[in-house]
Design a protein around this motif. Structure first.
Motif, PDB file in Angstrom:
ATOM      1  N   GLN A 153       1.786  -5.851   3.515  1.00 58.62           N
ATOM      2  CA  GLN A 153       1.280  -7.009   4.241  1.00 58.62           C
ATOM      3  C   GLN A 153       1.843  -8.248   3.559  1.00 58.62           C
ATOM      4  O   GLN A 153       1.673  -8.423   2.350  1.00 58.62           O
ATOM      5  CB  GLN A 153      -0.248  -7.035   4.221  1.00 58.62           C
ATOM      6  N   GLU A 195       3.795   0.705   2.935  1.00 57.75           N
ATOM      7  CA  GLU A 195       3.885  -0.412   3.862  1.00 57.75           C
ATOM      8  C   GLU A 195       3.372  -1.647   3.142  1.00 57.75           C
ATOM      9  O   GLU A 195       2.740  -1.541   2.081  1.00 57.75           O
ATOM     10  CB  GLU A 195       3.106  -0.150   5.139  1.00 57.75           C
ATOM     11  N   LYS A 198       1.906   5.003   0.276  1.00 58.68           N
ATOM     12  CA  LYS A 198       1.449   6.210   0.964  1.00 58.68           C
ATOM     13  C   LYS A 198       1.853   7.461   0.201  1.00 58.68           C
ATOM     14  O   LYS A 198       1.164   8.480   0.265  1.00 58.68           O
ATOM     15  CB  LYS A 198       2.015   6.238   2.385  1.00 58.68           C
ATOM     16  N   GLY A 234      14.274   0.047   8.614  1.00 58.33           N
ATOM     17  CA  GLY A 234      13.803  -1.329   8.714  1.00 58.33           C
ATOM     18  C   GLY A 234      14.896  -2.357   8.887  1.00 58.33           C
ATOM     19  O   GLY A 234      14.617  -3.518   9.182  1.00 58.33           O
ATOM     20  N   THR A 261       0.858  -1.185   0.000  1.00 62.10           N
ATOM     21  CA  THR A 261       0.000   0.000   0.000  1.00 62.10           C
ATOM     22  C   THR A 261       0.894   1.233   0.000  1.00 62.10           C
ATOM     23  O   THR A 261       1.608   1.498   0.975  1.00 62.10           O
ATOM     24  CB  THR A 261      -0.916   0.024   1.236  1.00 62.10           C
ATOM     25  N   ASP A 281       9.785   1.263   1.966  1.00 63.55           N
ATOM     26  CA  ASP A 281      10.167   2.422   1.162  1.00 63.55           C
ATOM     27  C   ASP A 281      11.297   2.024   0.213  1.00 63.55           C
ATOM     28  O   ASP A 281      12.181   1.240   0.582  1.00 63.55           O
ATOM     29  CB  ASP A 281      10.638   3.575   2.057  1.00 63.55           C
ATOM     30  N   ASN A 297      11.016  -4.945  13.328  1.00 62.01           N
ATOM     31  CA  ASN A 297      11.413  -4.668  11.949  1.00 62.01           C
ATOM     32  C   ASN A 297      12.175  -5.877  11.397  1.00 62.01           C
ATOM     33  O   ASN A 297      12.256  -6.931  12.027  1.00 62.01           O
ATOM     34  CB  ASN A 297      12.241  -3.379  11.856  1.00 62.01           C
ATOM     35  N   ASN A 332       3.004  -7.284   8.946  1.00 63.11           N
ATOM     36  CA  ASN A 332       2.886  -5.962   8.339  1.00 63.11           C
ATOM     37  C   ASN A 332       4.222  -5.233   8.461  1.00 63.11           C
ATOM     38  O   ASN A 332       4.720  -5.034   9.565  1.00 63.11           O
ATOM     39  CB  ASN A 332       1.779  -5.156   9.028  1.00 63.11           C
ATOM     40  N   ASP A 333       4.811  -4.888   7.332  1.00 68.79           N
ATOM     41  CA  ASP A 333       6.069  -4.134   7.303  1.00 68.79           C
ATOM     42  C   ASP A 333       5.735  -2.676   7.003  1.00 68.79           C
ATOM     43  O   ASP A 333       5.317  -2.338   5.900  1.00 68.79           O
ATOM     44  CB  ASP A 333       7.001  -4.709   6.231  1.00 68.79           C
ATOM     45  N   LYS A 334       5.950  -1.829   8.004  1.00 72.62           N
ATOM     46  CA  LYS A 334       5.578  -0.420   7.858  1.00 72.62           C
ATOM     47  C   LYS A 334       6.687   0.424   7.229  1.00 72.62           C
ATOM     48  O   LYS A 334       6.532   1.631   7.062  1.00 72.62           O
ATOM     49  CB  LYS A 334       5.188   0.158   9.226  1.00 72.62           C
ATOM     50  N   ASN A 335       7.808  -0.197   6.911  1.00 71.03           N
ATOM     51  CA  ASN A 335       8.929   0.530   6.317  1.00 71.03           C
ATOM     52  C   ASN A 335       9.244   0.019   4.915  1.00 71.03           C
ATOM     53  O   ASN A 335      10.384  -0.293   4.587  1.00 71.03           O
ATOM     54  CB  ASN A 335      10.178   0.381   7.197  1.00 71.03           C
ATOM     55  N   GLN A 358       7.055   5.472  -0.992  1.00 71.09           N
ATOM     56  CA  GLN A 358       6.946   5.209   0.442  1.00 71.09           C
ATOM     57  C   GLN A 358       5.659   4.433   0.685  1.00 71.09           C
ATOM     58  O   GLN A 358       4.611   4.778   0.129  1.00 71.09           O
ATOM     59  CB  GLN A 358       6.918   6.500   1.249  1.00 71.09           C
TER      60      GLN A 358
END
Length: 298
Positions: free
Chosen positions: A89, A87, A76, A179, A74, A114, A188, A109-112, A85
């Motif tokens: 799943q 994140e 951002k 990350g 996804t 980028d 991470n 879920n990896d929020k980094n 940039q």
């Protein structure tokens, strides 16, 4: 004729590059206003081909043995050029013997997520050095997915792939993207690789084997025997969580298995349900509301 035979012999002697992953890739961009989404479509294809057309495992997998997984990115933000940039799943599953059911092995879920990527750029990767963030992230999760799958089929079977995931992390220590480093947080890629390679987490990896191979895979032939094997493996989770409270690998397991554990033991006897409830609430208090279902059943 001799030339044709020589060509055929050469072709047959070439190494086989079997595919190991069956990964469905999806890129979502609800916050991106750019009307030209063609580069995103090409990026999705490039990522899919990178994951699915490479050899990740140390052994040959038949087409039906390829590891099923999903990568949903996804975005951002995107500058319309090469900078992204977002994140992601990451999900993986494996079939349960004797059934049509697929059990979730990884849910993360990896929020980094980028990276930089130029349209049409080939995604190159080498275990020897860091080349770019996108291919490094993808290779890291490919090794983790293969490793976890191997752990569910053989005791400590994932060790070679966790070592490779660790190499990806080591090579990325000077990367400009988040990350990869220990000080950036406790959840991470650095800590996932650390936990998977840390001998302190061997009991959890043992549980992965018992849960799947001696539990789920047995249930189609002997429901009670398989369920008992799972129930007897779970108390180790509570002990491990006390020693490694809040560790990433613990959370990865609970994220993948909490709902399934409730479903498995909702069909058990009251004593068994109570025992599992007490163990799981102790080990995984964040999901207490899910385990409460075990107490409601009669």
């Amino acid at each position: 004729m001799k030339k044709l035979i020589a060509i055929l012999f050469f072709a047959l002697s070439l190494p086989s590059f079997a595919q190991d992953l069956n990964c469905r890739v999806q890129i979502l961009s609800p916050q991106i206003q750019n009307t030209n989404k063609r580069p995103l479509e090409e990026l999705q294809i490039a990522i899919s081909e990178f994951l699915n057309n490479r050899k990740w495992a140390n052994f040959e997998l038949k087409p039906e043995e390829r590891v099923d997984c999903n990568l949903v990115i996804t975005l951002k933000s995107w500058d319309g050029g090469s900078n992204y940039q977002g994140e992601a799943q990451i999900l993986s599953s494996r079939p349960v013997y004797g059934t049509s059911y697929n059990t979730t092995v990884l849910s993360l879920n990896d929020k980094n997520f980028d990276f930089s990527y130029t349209q049409g750029q080939p995604l190159d990767y080498s275990d020897q050095n860091y080349q770019n963030n996108l291919s490094s992230i993808l290779a890291f999760y490919a090794y983790v997915i293969i490793g976890l799958d191997a752990d569910t089929f053989g005791k400590m079977g994932g060790a070679p792939y966790y070592a490779k995931a660790q190499t990806v992390v080591n090579n990325a220590q000077n990367a400009a993207f988040a990350g990869w480093k220990a000080f950036e947080g406790l959840k991470n890629r650095y800590w996932l690789a650390e936990n998977l390679n840390n001998k302190s987490f061997a009991p959890l990896r043992d549980i992965l084997y018992t849960y799947h191979r001696l539990g789920l895979d047995v249930m189609s032939e002997d429901l009670n025997k398989g369920r008992k094997a799972i129930a007897e493996s779970l108390p180790e989770l509570a002990q491990l969580d006390k020693q490694k409270q809040g560790a990433m690998l613990n959370q990865v397991f609970f994220s993948a298995k909490a709902d399934e554990i409730v479903d498995i033991f909702s069909k058990g006897n009251p004593m068994e349900r109570t025992k599992v409830y007490n163990v799981m609430v102790d080990a995984d208090p964040a999901n207490t509301s899910k385990y409460e279902e075990l107490k409601k059943l009669r």
